[in-house]
Design an enzyme around this catalytic site. Structure first.
Site, PDB file in Angstrom:
ATOM      1  N   ARG A  52       0.858  -1.190   0.000  1.00 53.92           N
ATOM      2  CA  ARG A  52       0.000   0.000   0.000  1.00 53.92           C
ATOM      3  C   ARG A  52       0.893   1.238   0.000  1.00 53.92           C
ATOM      4  O   ARG A  52       2.016   1.215   0.543  1.00 53.92           O
ATOM      5  CB  ARG A  52      -0.890   0.029   1.253  1.00 53.92           C
ATOM      6  CG  ARG A  52      -2.038  -0.951   1.213  1.00 53.92           C
ATOM      7  CD  ARG A  52      -3.123  -0.527   0.232  1.00 53.92           C
ATOM      8  NE  ARG A  52      -4.272  -1.425   0.212  1.00 53.92           N
ATOM      9  CZ  ARG A  52      -4.453  -2.382  -0.704  1.00 53.92           C
ATOM     10  NH1 ARG A  52      -3.560  -2.586  -1.657  1.00 53.92           N
ATOM     11  NH2 ARG A  52      -5.545  -3.133  -0.676  1.00 53.92           N
ATOM     12  N   HIS A  93      -1.118   0.962  -9.771  1.00 58.19           N
ATOM     13  CA  HIS A  93      -1.790  -0.020  -8.893  1.00 58.19           C
ATOM     14  C   HIS A  93      -2.366  -1.186  -9.716  1.00 58.19           C
ATOM     15  O   HIS A  93      -3.567  -1.476  -9.639  1.00 58.19           O
ATOM     16  CB  HIS A  93      -2.901   0.662  -8.069  1.00 58.19           C
ATOM     17  CG  HIS A  93      -3.264  -0.104  -6.820  1.00 58.19           C
ATOM     18  ND1 HIS A  93      -3.603   0.503  -5.634  1.00 58.19           N
ATOM     19  CD2 HIS A  93      -3.346  -1.438  -6.582  1.00 58.19           C
ATOM     20  CE1 HIS A  93      -3.880  -0.423  -4.729  1.00 58.19           C
ATOM     21  NE2 HIS A  93      -3.740  -1.605  -5.286  1.00 58.19           N
TER      22      HIS A  93
HETATM   23  P1  NDP Z   1      -1.773 -12.107   4.210  1.00 53.69           P
HETATM   24  O1  NDP Z   1      -2.605 -11.687   5.360  1.00 53.69           O
HETATM   25  O2  NDP Z   1      -1.934 -13.487   3.661  1.00 53.69           O
HETATM   26  O3  NDP Z   1      -0.220 -11.947   4.589  1.00 53.69           O
HETATM   27  C1  NDP Z   1       0.258 -10.868   5.298  1.00 53.69           C
HETATM   28  C2  NDP Z   1       1.714 -11.130   5.681  1.00 53.69           C
HETATM   29  O4  NDP Z   1       2.226  -9.947   6.309  1.00 53.69           O
HETATM   30  C3  NDP Z   1       1.850 -12.269   6.698  1.00 53.69           C
HETATM   31  O5  NDP Z   1       3.007 -13.009   6.431  1.00 53.69           O
HETATM   32  C4  NDP Z   1       1.977 -11.519   8.011  1.00 53.69           C
HETATM   33  O6  NDP Z   1       2.680 -12.199   9.020  1.00 53.69           O
HETATM   34  C5  NDP Z   1       2.767 -10.307   7.577  1.00 53.69           C
HETATM   35  N1  NDP Z   1       2.609  -9.204   8.542  1.00 53.69           N
HETATM   36  C6  NDP Z   1       1.501  -8.506   8.862  1.00 53.69           C
HETATM   37  N2  NDP Z   1       1.758  -7.597   9.821  1.00 53.69           N
HETATM   38  C7  NDP Z   1       3.076  -7.713  10.112  1.00 53.69           C
HETATM   39  C8  NDP Z   1       3.931  -7.068  11.020  1.00 53.69           C
HETATM   40  N3  NDP Z   1       3.507  -6.101  11.841  1.00 53.69           N
HETATM   41  N4  NDP Z   1       5.225  -7.454  11.063  1.00 53.69           N
HETATM   42  C9  NDP Z   1       5.681  -8.449  10.246  1.00 53.69           C
HETATM   43  N5  NDP Z   1       4.913  -9.111   9.361  1.00 53.69           N
HETATM   44  C10 NDP Z   1       3.616  -8.741   9.293  1.00 53.69           C
HETATM   45  O7  NDP Z   1      -1.997 -11.009   3.062  1.00 53.69           O
HETATM   46  P2  NDP Z   1      -1.816 -11.167   1.477  1.00 53.69           P
HETATM   47  O8  NDP Z   1      -0.506 -11.810   1.234  1.00 53.69           O
HETATM   48  O9  NDP Z   1      -3.024 -11.764   0.865  1.00 53.69           O
HETATM   49  O10 NDP Z   1      -1.804  -9.627   1.029  1.00 53.69           O
HETATM   50  C11 NDP Z   1      -0.824  -8.727   1.528  1.00 53.69           C
HETATM   51  C12 NDP Z   1      -1.150  -7.308   1.100  1.00 53.69           C
HETATM   52  O11 NDP Z   1      -0.843  -7.110  -0.282  1.00 53.69           O
HETATM   53  C13 NDP Z   1      -2.608  -6.886   1.201  1.00 53.69           C
HETATM   54  O12 NDP Z   1      -2.969  -6.551   2.519  1.00 53.69           O
HETATM   55  C14 NDP Z   1      -2.670  -5.680   0.276  1.00 53.69           C
HETATM   56  O13 NDP Z   1      -2.404  -4.495   1.000  1.00 53.69           O
HETATM   57  C15 NDP Z   1      -1.544  -5.937  -0.724  1.00 53.69           C
HETATM   58  N6  NDP Z   1      -2.089  -6.156  -2.071  1.00 53.69           N
HETATM   59  C16 NDP Z   1      -1.764  -5.256  -3.068  1.00 53.69           C
HETATM   60  C17 NDP Z   1      -2.242  -5.441  -4.355  1.00 53.69           C
HETATM   61  C18 NDP Z   1      -1.829  -4.536  -5.471  1.00 53.69           C
HETATM   62  O14 NDP Z   1      -2.386  -4.618  -6.576  1.00 53.69           O
HETATM   63  N7  NDP Z   1      -0.829  -3.684  -5.293  1.00 53.69           N
HETATM   64  C19 NDP Z   1      -3.142  -6.549  -4.680  1.00 53.69           C
HETATM   65  C20 NDP Z   1      -3.376  -7.451  -3.580  1.00 53.69           C
HETATM   66  C21 NDP Z   1      -2.870  -7.234  -2.324  1.00 53.69           C
HETATM   67  P3  NDP Z   1       2.153 -13.619   9.587  1.00 53.69           P
HETATM   68  O15 NDP Z   1       2.500 -14.600   8.485  1.00 53.69           O
HETATM   69  O16 NDP Z   1       2.964 -13.823  10.794  1.00 53.69           O
HETATM   70  O17 NDP Z   1       0.687 -13.466   9.808  1.00 53.69           O
END
Ligand code: NDP
Length: 317
Positions: free
Chosen positions: A232, A280
């Protein structure tokens, strides 16, 4: 709990009605008996228990006292949570992959080729009809660190590792994937950065991850660092990025998401030679796959059985 099999009233919201028409058609293709309902401005509650939305206005949820579950047609739920409009007792469900992971891995690999092989030089050479081959690029020289090892980050990690790049991953809890050196939490952050030259951001936007891409973070990367932001816009401190690229402590950036979207005309990113801008598009949504996934989860919801993708409101993703 069984929530019945009669036509299901679903409150829909998208920026265009044609988009919703497609969603409804795809849900019906999946065998769902759907009765779409809509909230027009100033209109009272619909009484729907289910909503399927993309970029809903905060008012949509107000007074919908019967709402039990909201399906967001996207992976990121930061905007819905930030609006504060969704009552605490309503489950919020996000998309899991539905084709985005592969597209985003492809985007990252394209950016890696651009950067590590300096593809821009060949476009310039072509303009002058110059044949100027370069020597072998060693992937070992370009370790890739991936912030976020969730549904999307783990697919990026696997795809990049398959090409031979050294891959580091960082998540909140410790994760284990073949071919990925994994780090977790605040304790693992500096070590993770110090091993990475290309930094890919695939984190969700939460209070903890806002502005995680900042000067302090960049300063810990290996020399010649490059940032790829597909999470984001608010993950990135844009002023810090510009300053670091201008002073040469960071080699460049590939940016798909921005603090303000569309990126305003005249923004310095548009014309910066070391910054690549895309609008995006790294993880566009495959609506048919999205509705297939939502139909499966709706069946589970109706049967009262658990399903994945329900957002943990305490952590914000
Ligand atoms: P998931 O919820 O599957 O994965 C999120 C990952 O981030 C997990 O590994 C999680 O850790 C980690 N995480 C979250 N908070 C923290 C933190 N504070 N410190 C360290 N690690 C953290 O999400 P997705 O993979 O499905 O999507 C990720 C993001 O990608 C979405 O939220 C969105 O913002 C973005 N996105 C962007 C798009 C674009 O077109 N640019 C399209 C689709 C998504 P843990 O494994 O321990 O839970």
């Amino acid at each position: 709990m069984n929530r019945g099999t009669s036509p299901l009233e679903i409150l829909f919201h998208a920026d265009q009605r044609e988009v919703v028409d497609k969603w409804v058609a795809y849900l019906r293709d999946e065998g769902m008996d759907v009765k779409p309902v809509f909230r027009e401005p100033g209109q009272g509650p619909t009484g729907a228990r289910v909503a399927i939305v993309w970029m809903p206005p905060a008012e949509l949820f107000q007074k919908e006292a019967k709402l039990e579950v909201v399906f967001n047609v996207g992976a990121g739920v930061d905007a819905i949570l930030a609006s504060g409009a969704l009552p605490d007792n309503v489950d919020l469900v996000r998309l899991e992959d539905t084709g985005m992971g592969a597209k985003m891995a492809e985007y990252v690999i394209h950016a890696l080729a651009e950067v590590t092989r300096n593809m821009g030089q060949f476009r310039e050479a072509q303009k002058q009809q110059l044949w100027s081959p370069t020597s072998h690029v060693y992937v070992e020289d370009w370790p890739v660190g991936i912030l976020g090892l969730g549904v999307i980050g783990s697919q990026i990690a696997a795809s990049v590792a398959a090409l031979g790049y050294p891959v580091m991953g960082w998540s909140r809890r410790q994760r284990h994937f073949d071919g990925v050196e994994s780090y977790a939490g605040a304790d693992g952050f500096s070590k993770f950065l110090s091993r990475s030259r290309i930094l890919v951001n695939a984190l969700p936007l939460t209070p903890e991850t806002r502005h995680i891409l900042n000067r302090e973070t960049f300063s810990q990367l290996l020399p010649g660092g490059h940032v790829i932001n597909i999470g984001r816009g608010a993950h990135l401190n844009e002023d810090d990025l510009l300053a670091c690229v201008n002073e040469g402590s960071l080699a460049g950036a590939t940016l798909d998401v921005f603090t303000t979207e569309p990126l305003p005309k005249g923004h310095p990113f548009w014309s910066h030679p070391a910054i690549e801008v895309t609008p995006h598009i790294s993880g566009t949504t495959n609506a048919r796959l999205a509705m297939r996934q939502i139909a499966t989860k709706l069946r589970a919801w109706r049967a009262g059985t658990p399903f994945t993708g329900v957002v943990d409101r305490r952590v914000g993703y």
